[in-house]
Design a protein around this motif. Structure first.
Motif, mmCIF file in Angstrom:
data_model
loop_
_atom_site.group_PDB
_atom_site.id
_atom_site.type_symbol
_atom_site.label_atom_id
_atom_site.label_comp_id
_atom_site.label_asym_id
_atom_site.label_seq_id
_atom_site.Cartn_x
_atom_site.Cartn_y
_atom_site.Cartn_z
ATOM 1 N N MET A 1 -6.542 -50.985 -22.986
ATOM 2 C CA MET A 1 -7.430 -51.377 -21.890
ATOM 3 C C MET A 1 -6.622 -52.059 -20.801
ATOM 4 S SD MET A 1 -10.820 -52.788 -23.863
ATOM 5 C CE MET A 1 -9.879 -53.756 -25.050
ATOM 6 N N ASN A 2 -7.043 -51.865 -19.576
ATOM 7 C CA ASN A 2 -6.323 -52.488 -18.472
ATOM 8 C C ASN A 2 -7.291 -52.889 -17.358
ATOM 9 O OD1 ASN A 2 -6.014 -50.310 -16.066
ATOM 10 N ND2 ASN A 2 -6.071 -49.287 -18.047
ATOM 11 N N VAL A 3 -6.906 -53.924 -16.636
ATOM 12 C CA VAL A 3 -7.719 -54.465 -15.544
ATOM 13 C C VAL A 3 -6.904 -54.411 -14.264
ATOM 14 C CG1 VAL A 3 -8.818 -56.549 -14.623
ATOM 15 C CG2 VAL A 3 -9.089 -55.957 -17.043
ATOM 16 N N LEU A 4 -7.523 -53.897 -13.211
ATOM 17 C CA LEU A 4 -6.913 -53.857 -11.891
ATOM 18 C C LEU A 4 -7.401 -55.064 -11.099
ATOM 19 C CD1 LEU A 4 -5.268 -52.344 -9.696
ATOM 20 C CD2 LEU A 4 -7.401 -51.154 -9.088
ATOM 21 N N LEU A 5 -6.457 -55.881 -10.636
ATOM 22 C CA LEU A 5 -6.775 -57.048 -9.825
ATOM 23 C C LEU A 5 -6.323 -56.764 -8.396
ATOM 24 C CD1 LEU A 5 -5.460 -58.160 -12.790
ATOM 25 C CD2 LEU A 5 -6.553 -60.235 -11.920
ATOM 26 N N LEU A 6 -7.260 -56.804 -7.467
ATOM 27 C CA LEU A 6 -6.979 -56.481 -6.072
ATOM 28 C C LEU A 6 -6.979 -57.756 -5.244
ATOM 29 C CD1 LEU A 6 -6.486 -54.221 -4.003
ATOM 30 C CD2 LEU A 6 -8.982 -54.043 -3.745
ATOM 31 N N ASN A 7 -5.844 -58.034 -4.624
ATOM 32 C CA ASN A 7 -5.697 -59.222 -3.791
ATOM 33 C C ASN A 7 -5.984 -58.853 -2.336
ATOM 34 O OD1 ASN A 7 -4.922 -61.503 -2.394
ATOM 35 N ND2 ASN A 7 -2.860 -61.620 -3.256
ATOM 36 N N GLY A 8 -7.085 -59.363 -1.802
ATOM 37 C CA GLY A 8 -7.489 -59.043 -0.437
ATOM 38 C C GLY A 8 -6.832 -59.882 0.627
ATOM 39 N N SER A 9 -5.778 -60.594 0.265
ATOM 40 C CA SER A 9 -5.060 -61.423 1.230
ATOM 41 C C SER A 9 -3.896 -60.660 1.834
ATOM 42 C CB SER A 9 -4.543 -62.693 0.538
ATOM 43 O OG SER A 9 -3.702 -63.436 1.406
ATOM 44 N N ALA A 10 -3.482 -61.082 3.023
ATOM 45 C CA ALA A 10 -2.272 -60.535 3.625
ATOM 46 C C ALA A 10 -1.018 -61.171 3.039
ATOM 47 C CB ALA A 10 -2.301 -60.759 5.139
ATOM 48 N N ARG A 11 -1.191 -62.258 2.287
ATOM 49 C CA ARG A 11 -0.057 -62.993 1.721
ATOM 50 C C ARG A 11 0.088 -62.669 0.230
ATOM 51 N NH1 ARG A 11 -2.529 -67.325 4.954
ATOM 52 N NH2 ARG A 11 -1.246 -67.642 6.815
ATOM 53 N N PRO A 12 1.154 -62.001 -0.155
ATOM 54 C CA PRO A 12 1.308 -61.599 -1.556
ATOM 55 C C PRO A 12 1.537 -62.755 -2.519
ATOM 56 C CG PRO A 12 3.272 -61.034 -0.301
ATOM 57 C CD PRO A 12 2.253 -61.493 0.689
ATOM 58 N N GLN A 13 1.970 -63.914 -2.014
ATOM 59 C CA GLN A 13 2.215 -65.063 -2.882
ATOM 60 C C GLN A 13 1.410 -66.284 -2.436
ATOM 61 O OE1 GLN A 13 3.985 -64.611 -5.581
ATOM 62 N NE2 GLN A 13 4.566 -62.533 -4.998
ATOM 63 N N GLY A 14 0.230 -66.051 -1.890
ATOM 64 C CA GLY A 14 -0.586 -67.144 -1.375
ATOM 65 C C GLY A 14 -1.548 -67.707 -2.402
ATOM 66 N N CYS A 15 -2.581 -68.362 -1.904
ATOM 67 C CA CYS A 15 -3.546 -69.044 -2.772
ATOM 68 C C CYS A 15 -4.350 -68.060 -3.630
ATOM 69 C CB CYS A 15 -4.491 -69.890 -1.918
ATOM 70 S SG CYS A 15 -3.665 -71.227 -1.021
ATOM 71 N N THR A 16 -4.770 -66.953 -3.023
ATOM 72 C CA THR A 16 -5.532 -65.955 -3.779
ATOM 73 C C THR A 16 -4.681 -65.362 -4.893
ATOM 74 O OG1 THR A 16 -6.756 -65.428 -1.756
ATOM 75 C CG2 THR A 16 -6.955 -63.884 -3.579
ATOM 76 N N ALA A 17 -3.414 -65.094 -4.596
ATOM 77 C CA ALA A 17 -2.505 -64.571 -5.615
ATOM 78 C C ALA A 17 -2.340 -65.550 -6.764
ATOM 79 C CB ALA A 17 -1.147 -64.262 -4.988
ATOM 80 N N THR A 18 -2.326 -66.832 -6.452
ATOM 81 C CA THR A 18 -2.194 -67.857 -7.491
ATOM 82 C C THR A 18 -3.387 -67.823 -8.438
ATOM 83 O OG1 THR A 18 -0.960 -69.246 -5.941
ATOM 84 C CG2 THR A 18 -1.851 -70.324 -7.892
ATOM 85 N N ALA A 19 -4.590 -67.677 -7.876
ATOM 86 C CA ALA A 19 -5.791 -67.598 -8.708
ATOM 87 C C ALA A 19 -5.788 -66.335 -9.563
ATOM 88 C CB ALA A 19 -7.035 -67.632 -7.822
ATOM 89 N N LEU A 20 -5.453 -65.198 -8.954
ATOM 90 C CA LEU A 20 -5.450 -63.937 -9.701
ATOM 91 C C LEU A 20 -4.397 -63.943 -10.805
ATOM 92 C CD1 LEU A 20 -5.939 -61.316 -6.831
ATOM 93 C CD2 LEU A 20 -7.638 -62.129 -8.492
ATOM 94 N N ALA A 21 -3.264 -64.594 -10.562
ATOM 95 C CA ALA A 21 -2.222 -64.672 -11.584
ATOM 96 C C ALA A 21 -2.714 -65.438 -12.803
ATOM 97 C CB ALA A 21 -0.974 -65.323 -11.007
ATOM 98 N N GLU A 22 -3.549 -66.434 -12.579
ATOM 99 C CA GLU A 22 -4.100 -67.194 -13.711
ATOM 100 C C GLU A 22 -5.043 -66.322 -14.537
ATOM 101 O OE1 GLU A 22 -3.951 -71.038 -15.623
ATOM 102 O OE2 GLU A 22 -2.834 -70.193 -13.927
ATOM 103 N N VAL A 23 -5.859 -65.524 -13.859
ATOM 104 C CA VAL A 23 -6.744 -64.591 -14.574
ATOM 105 C C VAL A 23 -5.910 -63.562 -15.331
ATOM 106 C CG1 VAL A 23 -8.607 -62.912 -14.346
ATOM 107 C CG2 VAL A 23 -8.514 -64.874 -12.792
ATOM 108 N N ALA A 24 -4.916 -62.994 -14.658
ATOM 109 C CA ALA A 24 -4.088 -61.952 -15.278
ATOM 110 C C ALA A 24 -3.332 -62.487 -16.486
ATOM 111 C CB ALA A 24 -3.113 -61.379 -14.253
ATOM 112 N N GLY A 25 -2.815 -63.702 -16.380
ATOM 113 C CA GLY A 25 -2.095 -64.283 -17.501
ATOM 114 C C GLY A 25 -2.973 -64.444 -18.727
ATOM 115 N N THR A 26 -4.214 -64.831 -18.514
ATOM 116 C CA THR A 26 -5.157 -64.971 -19.625
ATOM 117 C C THR A 26 -5.499 -63.614 -20.222
ATOM 118 O OG1 THR A 26 -6.082 -66.952 -18.595
ATOM 119 C CG2 THR A 26 -7.403 -65.889 -20.307
ATOM 120 N N LEU A 27 -5.715 -62.617 -19.379
ATOM 121 C CA LEU A 27 -6.001 -61.271 -19.884
ATOM 122 C C LEU A 27 -4.834 -60.740 -20.704
ATOM 123 C CD1 LEU A 27 -7.701 -59.762 -16.723
ATOM 124 C CD2 LEU A 27 -8.761 -59.949 -18.975
ATOM 125 N N GLU A 28 -3.626 -60.929 -20.216
ATOM 126 C CA GLU A 28 -2.446 -60.471 -20.958
ATOM 127 C C GLU A 28 -2.359 -61.168 -22.311
ATOM 128 O OE1 GLU A 28 -0.200 -58.163 -20.228
ATOM 129 O OE2 GLU A 28 -0.661 -57.678 -18.126
#
Length: 208
Positions: A1-28
């Motif tokens: 199973m896999n989950v696609l996380l889409l970051n709608g920010s223009a900044r690849p390492q910004g605040c939204t990316a930080t939140a998504l990384a926390e979700v992704a780390g838990t899923l992994e």
């Protein structure tokens, strides 16, 4: 199973990316593979309502940006997390443009797959942004994944987001809930339960 996380920010390492990384780390950690895709700063077409996708078998007529590639990823994904920064109490325009085109051109790639929205803000506008993104899930017959509070983090920089301990906790709980629901869906499928078929025979127009 896999989950696609889409970051709608223009900044690849910004605040939204930080939140998504926390979700992704838990899923992994739960044994679910993940992929984070950032829309980035490049120009992204809006949907022009041309209707050409209806005859293109699940593709957008515009092939000069990432949308058709994202649709291919969506077809292979079992679940989704759409993240957005908050601009004027609404999601980023690039996320809206991407989702409009993806759901119009390839809505079947999302049907009955779990989805979650995540919003990142310095201070406010998060609930309105979450409401706007969640509507994509509900119109596509997607189970909406919740957490232990609203799916949001606060901070003006990634380092500040990392200090939002409750926000990061919410992201982890979201990841666990997503993993749990994906396993429930898989177990149901293995037991012979298939998604329901939606009725499509009626379409009411109020102005005639």
């Amino acid at each position: 199973m896999n989950v696609l996380l889409l970051n709608g920010s223009a900044r690849p390492q910004g605040c939204t990316a930080t939140a998504l990384a926390e979700v992704a780390g838990t899923l992994e950690a739960e044994g679910i593979s993940t992929e984070i895709v950032t829309l980035g700063p490049d120009p992204l077409r809006d949907c022009v309502g041309c209707g050409a996708c209806a005859r293109l078998e699940g593709a957008c007529v515009f092939g000069d940006d990432p949308i058709n590639g994202l649709l291919e990823k969506a077809r292979r994904a079992d679940g989704f997390v759409f993240g957005t920064p908050v601009y004027y109490a609404h999601p980023s325009g690039r996320l809206f443009s991407a989702l409009d085109r993806m759901f119009y051109a390839g809505g079947d790639a999302f049907h009955h797959k779990p989805g979650a929205a995540v919003a990142s803000a310095r201070r406010a506008g998060t609930t309105a942004s979450l409401d706007a993104v969640n509507k994509y899930f509900t119109i596509a017959q997607m189970p909406v994944v919740s957490s232990s509070y609203w799916n949001m983090v606060h901070g003006n920089t990634p380092d500040e987001v990392k200090q939002d301990m409750e926000g990061l906790q919410i992201m982890r709980n979201l990841g666990r809930n997503m993993a749990w629901l994906l396993r429930c869906i898989q177990a149901g499928r293995e037991a012979g339960f298939q998604p329901p078929q939606a009725e499509r025979q009626y379409r009411t127009n109020f102005i005639r």
